[in-house]
Motif scaffolding. Structure first.
Motif, PDB file in Angstrom:
ATOM      1  N   UNK A 266       0.847  -1.186   0.000  1.00 18.99           N
ATOM      2  CA  UNK A 266       0.000   0.000   0.000  1.00 18.99           C
ATOM      3  C   UNK A 266       0.891   1.246   0.000  1.00 18.99           C
ATOM      4  N   UNK A 267       0.707   2.090  -1.009  1.00 19.60           N
ATOM      5  CA  UNK A 267       1.478   3.328  -1.134  1.00 19.60           C
ATOM      6  C   UNK A 267       0.499   4.485  -0.947  1.00 19.60           C
ATOM      7  N   UNK A 268       0.568   5.131   0.206  1.00 19.34           N
ATOM      8  CA  UNK A 268      -0.372   6.198   0.519  1.00 19.34           C
ATOM      9  C   UNK A 268       0.053   7.513  -0.124  1.00 19.34           C
ATOM     10  N   UNK A 274      10.166   7.496  -3.839  1.00 18.62           N
ATOM     11  CA  UNK A 274      11.368   6.723  -4.185  1.00 18.62           C
ATOM     12  C   UNK A 274      11.518   5.510  -3.275  1.00 18.62           C
ATOM     13  N   UNK A 275      11.268   5.730  -2.001  1.00 22.28           N
ATOM     14  CA  UNK A 275      11.392   4.631  -1.047  1.00 22.28           C
ATOM     15  C   UNK A 275      10.342   3.556  -1.312  1.00 22.28           C
ATOM     16  N   UNK A 276       9.129   3.981  -1.644  1.00 23.45           N
ATOM     17  CA  UNK A 276       8.064   3.024  -1.936  1.00 23.45           C
ATOM     18  C   UNK A 276       8.369   2.214  -3.187  1.00 23.45           C
ATOM     19  N   UNK A 277       8.930   2.859  -4.205  1.00 19.96           N
ATOM     20  CA  UNK A 277       9.288   2.152  -5.438  1.00 19.96           C
ATOM     21  C   UNK A 277      10.426   1.183  -5.179  1.00 19.96           C
ATOM     22  N   UNK A 278      11.449   1.614  -4.442  1.00 19.27           N
ATOM     23  CA  UNK A 278      12.554   0.711  -4.101  1.00 19.27           C
ATOM     24  C   UNK A 278      12.022  -0.560  -3.446  1.00 19.27           C
ATOM     25  N   UNK A 279      11.136  -0.373  -2.481  1.00 23.55           N
ATOM     26  CA  UNK A 279      10.560  -1.522  -1.789  1.00 23.55           C
ATOM     27  C   UNK A 279       9.710  -2.363  -2.734  1.00 23.55           C
ATOM     28  N   UNK A 280       8.948  -1.690  -3.603  1.00 18.95           N
ATOM     29  CA  UNK A 280       8.079  -2.397  -4.523  1.00 18.95           C
ATOM     30  C   UNK A 280       8.828  -3.258  -5.514  1.00 18.95           C
ATOM     31  N   UNK A 281       9.972  -2.776  -5.988  1.00 18.92           N
ATOM     32  CA  UNK A 281      10.780  -3.546  -6.936  1.00 18.92           C
ATOM     33  C   UNK A 281      11.321  -4.804  -6.266  1.00 18.92           C
ATOM     34  N   UNK A 282      11.898  -4.640  -5.079  1.00 22.98           N
ATOM     35  CA  UNK A 282      12.456  -5.799  -4.381  1.00 22.98           C
ATOM     36  C   UNK A 282      11.353  -6.788  -4.017  1.00 22.98           C
ATOM     37  N   UNK A 415       1.088 -11.696   4.439  1.00 17.29           N
ATOM     38  CA  UNK A 415       1.992 -10.590   4.723  1.00 17.29           C
ATOM     39  C   UNK A 415       1.510  -9.346   3.987  1.00 17.29           C
ATOM     40  N   UNK A 416       2.268  -8.273   4.054  1.00 17.28           N
ATOM     41  CA  UNK A 416       1.905  -7.041   3.378  1.00 17.28           C
ATOM     42  C   UNK A 416       2.798  -5.902   3.819  1.00 17.28           C
ATOM     43  N   UNK A 417       2.583  -4.725   3.223  1.00 15.30           N
ATOM     44  CA  UNK A 417       3.389  -3.560   3.567  1.00 15.30           C
ATOM     45  C   UNK A 417       2.584  -2.295   3.322  1.00 15.30           C
ATOM     46  N   UNK A 418       2.939  -1.234   4.054  1.00 19.46           N
ATOM     47  CA  UNK A 418       2.282   0.064   3.950  1.00 19.46           C
ATOM     48  C   UNK A 418       3.348   1.147   3.985  1.00 19.46           C
ATOM     49  N   UNK A 419       3.267   2.089   3.031  1.00 21.04           N
ATOM     50  CA  UNK A 419       4.220   3.195   2.999  1.00 21.04           C
ATOM     51  C   UNK A 419       3.521   4.512   3.293  1.00 21.04           C
ATOM     52  N   UNK A 437       1.303 -10.825   9.093  1.00 17.25           N
ATOM     53  CA  UNK A 437       2.511  -9.999   9.169  1.00 17.25           C
ATOM     54  C   UNK A 437       2.318  -8.781   8.279  1.00 17.25           C
ATOM     55  N   UNK A 438       2.777  -7.620   8.733  1.00 17.32           N
ATOM     56  CA  UNK A 438       2.714  -6.434   7.884  1.00 17.32           C
ATOM     57  C   UNK A 438       3.862  -5.503   8.263  1.00 17.32           C
ATOM     58  N   UNK A 439       4.430  -4.839   7.256  1.00 15.39           N
ATOM     59  CA  UNK A 439       5.669  -4.091   7.445  1.00 15.39           C
ATOM     60  C   UNK A 439       5.476  -2.659   6.968  1.00 15.39           C
ATOM     61  N   UNK A 440       5.776  -1.705   7.834  1.00 11.99           N
ATOM     62  CA  UNK A 440       5.581  -0.292   7.534  1.00 11.99           C
ATOM     63  C   UNK A 440       6.862   0.284   6.951  1.00 11.99           C
ATOM     64  N   UNK A 441       6.723   0.980   5.827  1.00 11.47           N
ATOM     65  CA  UNK A 441       7.842   1.589   5.099  1.00 11.47           C
ATOM     66  C   UNK A 441       8.912   0.563   4.732  1.00 11.47           C
ATOM     67  N   UNK A 442       8.425  -0.601   4.330  1.00 11.32           N
ATOM     68  CA  UNK A 442       9.285  -1.695   3.866  1.00 11.32           C
ATOM     69  C   UNK A 442       8.458  -2.467   2.840  1.00 11.32           C
ATOM     70  N   UNK A 443       8.748  -3.731   2.651  1.00  9.65           N
ATOM     71  CA  UNK A 443       8.010  -4.603   1.745  1.00  9.65           C
ATOM     72  C   UNK A 443       7.797  -5.942   2.439  1.00  9.65           C
TER      73      UNK A 443
END
Length: 490
Positions: A266-268, A274-282, A415-419, A437-443
């Protein structure tokens, strides 16, 4: 350093039963193929149901004496195995690359998580404790002990074969259990026979670990539904996991299941793009997306949507593809033709349903190009299903509530992530998503050996890692002692 050849050609044509390498004999065989070159690396025997019986019987025969060993004796082989993996790191990485199509980045990650889990496991013999409790009966003492369950069955997958086998095998052994391991038929070496060789060299007693490579369609039910094991650890798809759970439950064996995922990123509107894209690619493209915890859907706020799609597309298109043994390769091969065809079908079906192909979509052999699909929605094939490939469907949303609703619109919850740079906002969204599991400002691809790992809904039951896996492979036994004569009512 132990001088032991680990090349695919180095004598893997055996089962491992009661401490013996049992030759193929008149059994069928399984060809182990390199998913990039399609060359046959080795052939391994296809275990039979009789072999499964022999393996469980050997495990049962060995378990009681192993459980009686003092903590340092049970920790010793785990520590020796850690040293072995460290000494043979390059050879094991080569095996992972050639058998499972793992790129060098993925090999390093898998070796790190496998060794980390082994390091945790080496402490388990010293962490098995109990509880002393008063009694309502005069003169009685109650003692609750943490004891091994007995025999543990393990069915492991092909995507992270070393780690996902080791995270069940090492804790079970350390806690005083014996194990029967059935690795995936795509990766019977790195998911199974390699562990037998590691622990044999580490000095594990005969029968404590037994390995039966074989096809799930032929021996899966026998492994899962056998009357000897008390815990059955399975990692794989939700569909197969449900069948495994039914078979295990039929003998009152506890199923410990880590199943499929449909994880969101999730990209708010308050995200660092840039950080969200970096995480999204990985999170989408590590190991070609072949991870239960990889990103399956990118949910992006409409205010950042176009910029995110452009940036993600540029990054995806730049990822080097090809031979996983090359140092710069990021996208290697899919494990086999069936998986590749399903991935391509999901891409084509999503385009037919209205998605826009921004980049990728083609395959060369088993290498599928990293693919970005814009204008996607939750009902499209690549988003609705666990696609298990290098696909990034990008879905727009308008509000936090809409993001949560989209995230939860799945049978899965792994799992999941939120930016967001607004941590309170990120936490509200994270708390609203039904996931283990969910990770904030990560992936979502995070797996730390001391941190609980597992899912909600149809993503499984039970937890791996840390204290949680120790609880899975042990049980509580109550011992009471009546120190004084007791008065009974009759």
């Amino acid at each position: 350093m132990i001088d032991l050849p680990l090349a695919p050609e180095s004598g893997w044509e055996s089962l491992y039963l009661a401490g013996d390498w049992v030759a193929t004999g008149d059994r069928d065989t399984i060809a182990v193929e390199n998913p990039y070159t399609r060359e046959v690396l080795a052939t391994v025997p296809a275990a039979t149901e009789d072999d499964v019986d022999r393996a469980y019987e050997a495990a049962a025969d060995a378990q009681e004496s192993w459980a009686r060993q003092p903590p340092q004796a049970r920790a010793g082989p785990i520590n020796a195995a850690i040293e072995f993996v460290g000494d043979h790191r390059e050879e094991i990485a080569d095996l992972l690359a050639r058998e499972s199509g793992s790129t060098q980045v993925k090999c390093e990650a898998e070796l790190g998580t496998a060794r980390g889990m082994m390091q945790q496991a080496s402490s388990y013999p010293f962490r098995m404790d109990g509880q002393h409790m008063d009694s309502i009966t005069p003169g009685k003492e109650n003692i609750a002990e943490q004891v091994p369950v007995g025999v543990v069955g393990v069915i492991s997958p092909w995507n992270f074969p070393l780690h996902l086998s080791m995270r069940a095998v090492a804790p079970a052994i350390a806690a005083g259990n014996s194990v029967v391991l059935k690795p995936a038929s795509n990766t019977p070496i790195t998911g199974g026979l390699l562990l037998a060789r590691i622990f044999e060299e580490a000095g594990i007693p005969d029968g404590v670990l037994n390995v039966v490579p074989g096809r799930g369609s032929e021996i899966g039910d026998a492994v899962a539904g056998h009357e000897i094991p008390r815990v059955l650890a399975f990692t794989g798809s939700t569909e197969i996991g449900q069948r495994v759970a039914e078979k295990a439950a039929s003998t009152c064996t506890l199923p410990a299941l880590e199943l499929g995922g449909n994880n969101v990123h999730v990209v708010t509107e308050n995200a660092d793009l840039d950080r969200a894209v970096d995480s999204g690619v990985f999170g989408s493209f590590l190991h070609q997306g072949q991870a239960c915890i990889s990103i399956n859907r990118h949910l992006v706020h409409e205010s950042l949507y176009d910029d995110y799609v452009d940036a993600l597309t540029d990054r995806a298109a730049s990822l080097p593809t090809g031979d996983p043994t090359a140092d710069d390769t990021i996208i290697g091969p899919i494990i086999d033709e069936g998986q590749r065809d399903q991935i391509v079908d999901y891409i084509e079906a999503s385009i037919d349903e209205g998605a826009t192909l921004e980049t990728g979509g083609e395959s060369d052999g088993l290498v599928v190009e990293p693919t970005v699909l814009s204008d996607a929605d939750n009902g499209m094939a690549a988003a609705e299903n666990e696609h298990f490939g290098p696909i990034a469907p990008v879905i727009p949303y308008s509000s936090d509530a809409a993001a949560i609703e989209l995230a939860n619109d799945t049978i899965h919850g792994l799992s999941g992530s939120v930016h967001s740079e607004d941590i309170a906002q990120a936490r509200r969204i994270a708390d609203g998503i039904d996931t283990g599991m969910i990770h904030i400002n990560d992936q979502p691809i995070n797996d730390e050996p001391h941190v609980p790992f597992g899912g909600m809904k149809q993503s499984g039951m039970g937890r791996y890692n840390g204290e949680q896996i120790l609880e899975e492979v042990t049980t509580t036994k109550l011992v009471s002692v009546q120190h004084e004569p007791r008065e009974y009512p009759f």
